[in-house]
Structure formats: structure tokens, C-alpha cells
Design a protein around this motif. Sequence first.
Motif, short mmCIF file in Angstrom:
data_model
loop_
_atom_site.label_atom_id
_atom_site.label_comp_id
_atom_site.label_asym_id
_atom_site.label_seq_id
_atom_site.Cartn_x
_atom_site.Cartn_y
_atom_site.Cartn_z
N HIS A 117 0.82 -1.21 0.00
CA HIS A 117 0.00 0.00 0.00
C HIS A 117 0.86 1.27 0.00
N TYR A 118 2.00 1.23 0.70
CA TYR A 118 2.91 2.38 0.63
C TYR A 118 3.39 2.58 -0.81
N ARG A 119 3.70 1.48 -1.47
CA ARG A 119 4.17 1.58 -2.86
C ARG A 119 3.08 2.13 -3.78
N LYS A 120 1.83 1.72 -3.52
CA LYS A 120 0.72 2.27 -4.30
C LYS A 120 0.60 3.77 -4.05
N ALA A 121 0.73 4.17 -2.80
CA ALA A 121 0.64 5.60 -2.46
C ALA A 121 1.73 6.39 -3.18
N LEU A 173 4.04 12.97 -1.71
CA LEU A 173 3.26 12.98 -0.47
C LEU A 173 4.21 13.08 0.72
N PRO A 174 4.11 14.15 1.50
CA PRO A 174 5.07 14.37 2.59
C PRO A 174 5.17 13.18 3.54
N GLY A 175 6.39 12.74 3.75
CA GLY A 175 6.68 11.69 4.72
C GLY A 175 6.50 10.27 4.24
N ILE A 176 5.96 10.08 3.06
CA ILE A 176 5.63 8.73 2.59
C ILE A 176 6.87 7.88 2.36
N HIS A 177 7.93 8.46 1.82
CA HIS A 177 9.15 7.70 1.57
C HIS A 177 9.80 7.28 2.89
N PHE A 178 9.77 8.17 3.88
CA PHE A 178 10.35 7.84 5.19
C PHE A 178 9.57 6.69 5.84
N GLU A 179 8.25 6.76 5.79
CA GLU A 179 7.44 5.71 6.39
C GLU A 179 7.70 4.35 5.76
#
Length: 184
Positions: free
Chosen positions: A28-32, A39-45
Motif C-alpha cells: 500500500h505504501y508503494r501504491k501511495a 506525499l510528505p513523509g511517505i518515503h520515510f514511512e
Amino acid sequence: VGPDSAQMQRVIAHEETRQGNDAGAIGHYRKAIALNPKLPGIHFELAELLYASPDEKLKKEAEEEYLSALQENPKDEKTVRKLGEIDAAKGDTQKAFEGFSKAIQLEPTDSDAKLGLAKTLIEMNRLDKAQALLEDTVQQDPSNAIAHYRLATLYRKMGRMDDAKREVDLYKEYKDMKEKLRAL
């Protein structure tokens, strides 16, 4: 409100993580990211989840995600510190030193960055600088058991056995206290 939005994929990833389904969360992170790579912070998460994985392939992918997070926000202290940790794990002392130093510049109170830098300084045989950093860390956060342990190790290496014993005692005290609190 968009069920197919990057934000919704992030929410689903958080829920998957909470339920212990890391593989689902990663998907789901990869889809996001595919929907909105800014999207702020998505790569860190995503990087945090990948780096926590026991799978070495996923751990390696984490570094790329941390680098992407840093491109999005060059002043993200946590990302800079994590890259320092990765460099330290690879044995690249100089890059680890630079990463931890930059993280401390960005957030002078980050005890994890200070501990990483102190460990790196010890490896570089710069014991006086490591000592000052560790002493500052335990002064700033007296309950930091790891800082007391590292300071005890450093004192022992410097031949300061009484100081080392005192720090070991503090390490045990705070470690026991944190375990009791965790059990509650």
C-alpha cells in the motif's frame, strides 16, 4: 475522501502495519508513492518499514527510500540520522560521522544521533569528543540506559574504572526501571 488516493493508501498501510501485515503495508505504501511520490513523509514511512524487515533485500531498498525522503526534505533530521546508521552498519565510518554530525546540527537534542556519533567517534579513536558527547547525553536525559552503557564502556577503555562502575550501575538501574514500566 478519494478511496483510490495516495492518502487512503497511506491510511490502509498504517492499518496493515498495526495488524502486523508488513507485506500488505509495503504494497500500500508503494501504491501511495505511485499515485503521489511527493506525499510528505511517505518515503520515510516506507523506508522505516523496509529497514525493520529481516529480509536483507528489503533492508537494501530502505536506503533508496531514505534517499528519496531526503530529496523531498533535505532538513529531515530523522532521515539523515537513519542514513548515518546505515553507513555505520556498512562500516563507512566517515560517512556515518558526517551523517550523525548533520543530524545533530538539524536537531541538537536527538539522543539517538548523539549516541551514533559517539560510537563513531570511539571507532575513530577520538575518545575525548565521544566522552563529551556521551556526558552531555546523560545530562540531557539521565534515564537513557544506552548512553550510560556506552559511557561506562568508554570510561573502562580510558582506564577510569570507578566512573565505569558508576555508569554500569546507572545503566542497570534505568534498564530495570524501563523493563518494569514496559511490563505495566
